[in-house]
Design a protein around this motif. Structure first.
Motif, PDB file in Angstrom:
ATOM      1  N   LEU A  63      -7.125 -10.167   3.391  1.00  0.00           N
ATOM      2  CA  LEU A  63      -8.516  -9.750   3.235  1.00  0.00           C
ATOM      3  C   LEU A  63      -8.780  -8.438   3.970  1.00  0.00           C
ATOM      4  CD1 LEU A  63     -10.274 -13.217   3.760  1.00  0.00           C
ATOM      5  CD2 LEU A  63      -9.854 -12.038   1.585  1.00  0.00           C
ATOM      6  N   LEU A  64      -8.267  -8.353   5.200  1.00  0.00           N
ATOM      7  CA  LEU A  64      -8.477  -7.152   6.001  1.00  0.00           C
ATOM      8  C   LEU A  64      -7.779  -5.944   5.364  1.00  0.00           C
ATOM      9  CD1 LEU A  64      -9.747  -6.072   8.607  1.00  0.00           C
ATOM     10  CD2 LEU A  64      -7.612  -6.620   9.799  1.00  0.00           C
ATOM     11  N   ALA A  65      -6.553  -6.180   4.914  1.00  0.00           N
ATOM     12  CA  ALA A  65      -5.810  -5.089   4.275  1.00  0.00           C
ATOM     13  C   ALA A  65      -6.520  -4.609   3.016  1.00  0.00           C
ATOM     14  CB  ALA A  65      -4.390  -5.560   3.938  1.00  0.00           C
ATOM     15  N   TYR A  66      -7.069  -5.543   2.264  1.00  0.00           N
ATOM     16  CA  TYR A  66      -7.790  -5.184   1.038  1.00  0.00           C
ATOM     17  C   TYR A  66      -8.940  -4.224   1.342  1.00  0.00           C
ATOM     18  CZ  TYR A  66     -10.952  -5.712  -2.950  1.00  0.00           C
ATOM     19  OH  TYR A  66     -11.796  -5.469  -4.003  1.00  0.00           O
ATOM     20  N   ALA A  71       0.835  -1.212   0.000  1.00  0.00           N
ATOM     21  CA  ALA A  71       0.000   0.000   0.000  1.00  0.00           C
ATOM     22  C   ALA A  71       0.866   1.257   0.000  1.00  0.00           C
ATOM     23  CB  ALA A  71      -0.920  -0.006   1.216  1.00  0.00           C
ATOM     24  N   HIS A  72       2.107   1.126  -0.505  1.00  0.00           N
ATOM     25  CA  HIS A  72       3.007   2.266  -0.760  1.00  0.00           C
ATOM     26  C   HIS A  72       3.596   2.880   0.502  1.00  0.00           C
ATOM     27  CE1 HIS A  72       1.380   1.782  -4.749  1.00  0.00           C
ATOM     28  NE2 HIS A  72       0.167   2.096  -4.347  1.00  0.00           N
ATOM     29  N   LEU A  73       3.831   2.051   1.539  1.00  0.00           N
ATOM     30  CA  LEU A  73       4.501   2.532   2.745  1.00  0.00           C
ATOM     31  C   LEU A  73       5.902   3.058   2.420  1.00  0.00           C
ATOM     32  CD1 LEU A  73       4.810   2.618   5.929  1.00  0.00           C
ATOM     33  CD2 LEU A  73       5.774   0.329   5.725  1.00  0.00           C
ATOM     34  N   GLU A  74       6.651   2.300   1.614  1.00  0.00           N
ATOM     35  CA  GLU A  74       8.028   2.685   1.294  1.00  0.00           C
ATOM     36  C   GLU A  74       8.088   4.054   0.619  1.00  0.00           C
ATOM     37  OE1 GLU A  74      10.795  -1.052   0.388  1.00  0.00           O
ATOM     38  OE2 GLU A  74       8.957  -1.094  -0.818  1.00  0.00           O
ATOM     39  N   GLU A  75       7.201   4.273  -0.321  1.00  0.00           N
ATOM     40  CA  GLU A  75       7.196   5.546  -1.036  1.00  0.00           C
ATOM     41  C   GLU A  75       6.839   6.704  -0.105  1.00  0.00           C
ATOM     42  OE1 GLU A  75       5.822   2.790  -1.934  1.00  0.00           O
ATOM     43  OE2 GLU A  75       6.108   2.360  -4.063  1.00  0.00           O
TER      44      GLU A  75
END
Length: 481
Positions: free
Chosen positions: A179-182, A61-65
């Protein structure tokens, strides 16, 4: 200091368990204990594992960016968690003995839940690194405490199934996290929070809410459980004493705490579980990236991370039941590790298609996930004395988390999308585990033979007091293989 050992050996109200009535009573008591204890502990471990591995979903989910992570900074944020975990594992279990499970376990949950939610506020690499360290510090209070807690309620031949049920919380977390993250990351942009921030905030908040309920729900030990009647409390305590036999240490003694450091079994088990844990943690933390590397997009990768963990859940339950019935641990670890190696071979072979490689990931789940519970049960089954078992369990789990540090490093960013280096290293660690499992199996088998053939040699030269404190070294204590 809490002293859970109670001696009911002379209590005439406790009848022999040979009669049919007593066997039915015992079955009924076990069902009551199982329904009250195990599902809730499993749910707690689900929350714990979910909070430690959701960073893998946050990465997609783009944490690194968002934080500007470069090179291997993400991997070090994974590893630092285990540093905090390892450093505080033994102190945590000592605090468990000094206080009580009903106070210590929920308290650690409150602190790690708050830490998880506060990770929403991190702005850079150093902030994430610090937050992950303290998450490890506070989570270190759950797993070894629960393993010790289970040994205070169940006989040795019953523990692997219950530990297996408890540890499938990690499999459920692996399945549920995708599923939860989605669902959660779809909140991206709401209240000016990114999807990964919502993930940390919501999952940490759930942990804190459950922790407050746990203060009232968790009972300490059988002899003080209010949901058991007087006969059940006495019977539950007596059966544990009978199971340990002359290895049962009635009075808690601080010297027991140091016995674990002098036992070769503990160190062999630590090396064995290091190999297993390195494989399992690397698999859990990088599975979304591994699946993504097969050519699937972000959403599909999250969803396809579920089946391998479901396969591991089914395998864990099957092996735990069979292992308890046969009273065998070592051979199951060897067989399961071989399954895991086959799975990695399928992932490594260049000519394998996407379908075969994904099947390989499922095979890894079938083999690698059940091993950890069986390995933990093997050591706790073969260590007698509550103080010694508490420290030995903490030492074992601490070294398992050394495997977590290594496991978080073997899948390097520049190795994607095929991650051949990571797959190969995970398979090698399983081979190491197989070797030390075989060593321990044959050493224990040799000692058992001597205990049966020449029990007096273990007692010669010892006073009555020394014999009473021998614990698992007593000739009447036969090791589970």
């Amino acid at each position: 200091m809490t002293k859970p050992d109670v001696n009911y050996q002379n209590d005439e109200e406790i009848a022999s368990s040979d009669s049919n009535d007593d066997k039915e009573f015992e079955k009924s008591l076990l069902r009551k204990m199982d329904l009250r204890i195990i599902p809730f502990l499993t749910f707690l471990y689900l929350l714990s594992f979910l909070d430690r591995v959701n960073i893998g979903n946050a990465k997609l989910a783009h944490l690194e960016e968002s934080l500007g992570l470069v090179n291997d900074q993400y991997n070090w944020c994974l590893s630092i968690f285990f540093v905090g975990y390892i450093l505080f594992e033994i102190p945590s279990n000592l605090m468990l003995i000094k206080t009580s499970p009903s106070k210590w376990i929920p308290s650690t949950m409150v602190f790690w839940g708050i830490t998880m939610s506060l990770m929403t506020l991190v702005k850079n690499y150093h902030g994430l690194l610090l937050a992950r360290f303290f998450l490890g510090v506070f989570e270190s209070g759950l797993y070894p405490a629960v393993i010790y807690y289970i040994t205070m309620w169940y006989q040795r031949s019953e523990q692997n199934f219950r530990i297996g049920l408890f540890t499938i919380g990690s499999s459920f977390a692996g399945s549920f996290s995708g599923l939860l993250a989605y669902g959660i990351v779809r909140l991206d942009g709401k209240l000016n929070l990114k999807g990964w921030q919502w993930l940390f905030l919501i999952e940490g908040g759930i942990t804190v809410l459950v922790a407050f309920f746990a203060y009232f729900y968790i009972s300490d030990y059988p002899e003080s459980a209010k949901w058991l009647d007087e006969k059940e409390r006495r019977f539950a305590t007596q059966r544990l004493i009978q199971d340990a036999g002359k290895a049962h240490v009635i009075h808690f003694d601080k010297t027991q705490l140091f016995e674990a450091f002098k036992d070769w079994k503990v160190y062999v088990s630590m090396i064995q579980i290091f190999g297993l844990a390195t494989t399992l943690y690397s698999f859990a933390m990088f599975l979304p990236s591994i699946v993504n590397g097969l050519g699937f997009d972000f959403v599909i990768s999250q969803l396809l991370s579920v089946p391998p963990f479901l396969c591991g859940t089914a395998s864990t339950l099957f092996v735990a039941v069979l292992s308890d019935r046969k009273r065998i641990r070592g051979p199951f670890i060897v067989i399961l590790s071989l399954f895991g190696i086959v799975g990695y071979i399928l992932l490594i072979v260049p000519s394998s298609g996407i379908t075969v490689k994904y099947i390989g990931a499922c095979v890894v789940g079938i083999g690698a996930i059940p091993c950890l519970a069986t390995s933990v049960a093997w050591l706790t089954n073969n260590v007698a004395g509550n103080g010694k078992r508490s420290v030995a369990t903490a030492m074992l789990v601490a070294f398992a988390n050394v495997g977590g540090i290594v496991g978080s490093q073997i899948y390097r960013p520049n190795d994607g999308p095929h991650y051949l280096h990571g797959h190969l290293m995970a398979a090698i660690f399983l081979i190491v585990s197989i070797f030390f499992t075989i060593v321990q199996y044959y050493c224990l088998k040799k000692i058992n033979k001597k205990k049966r053939e020449d029990p007096q040699s273990f007692l010669d030269g010892k006073s009555e007091k020394e014999i009473g404190a021998m614990g698992d070294k007593h000739p009447d204590f036969i090791y589970i293989l």
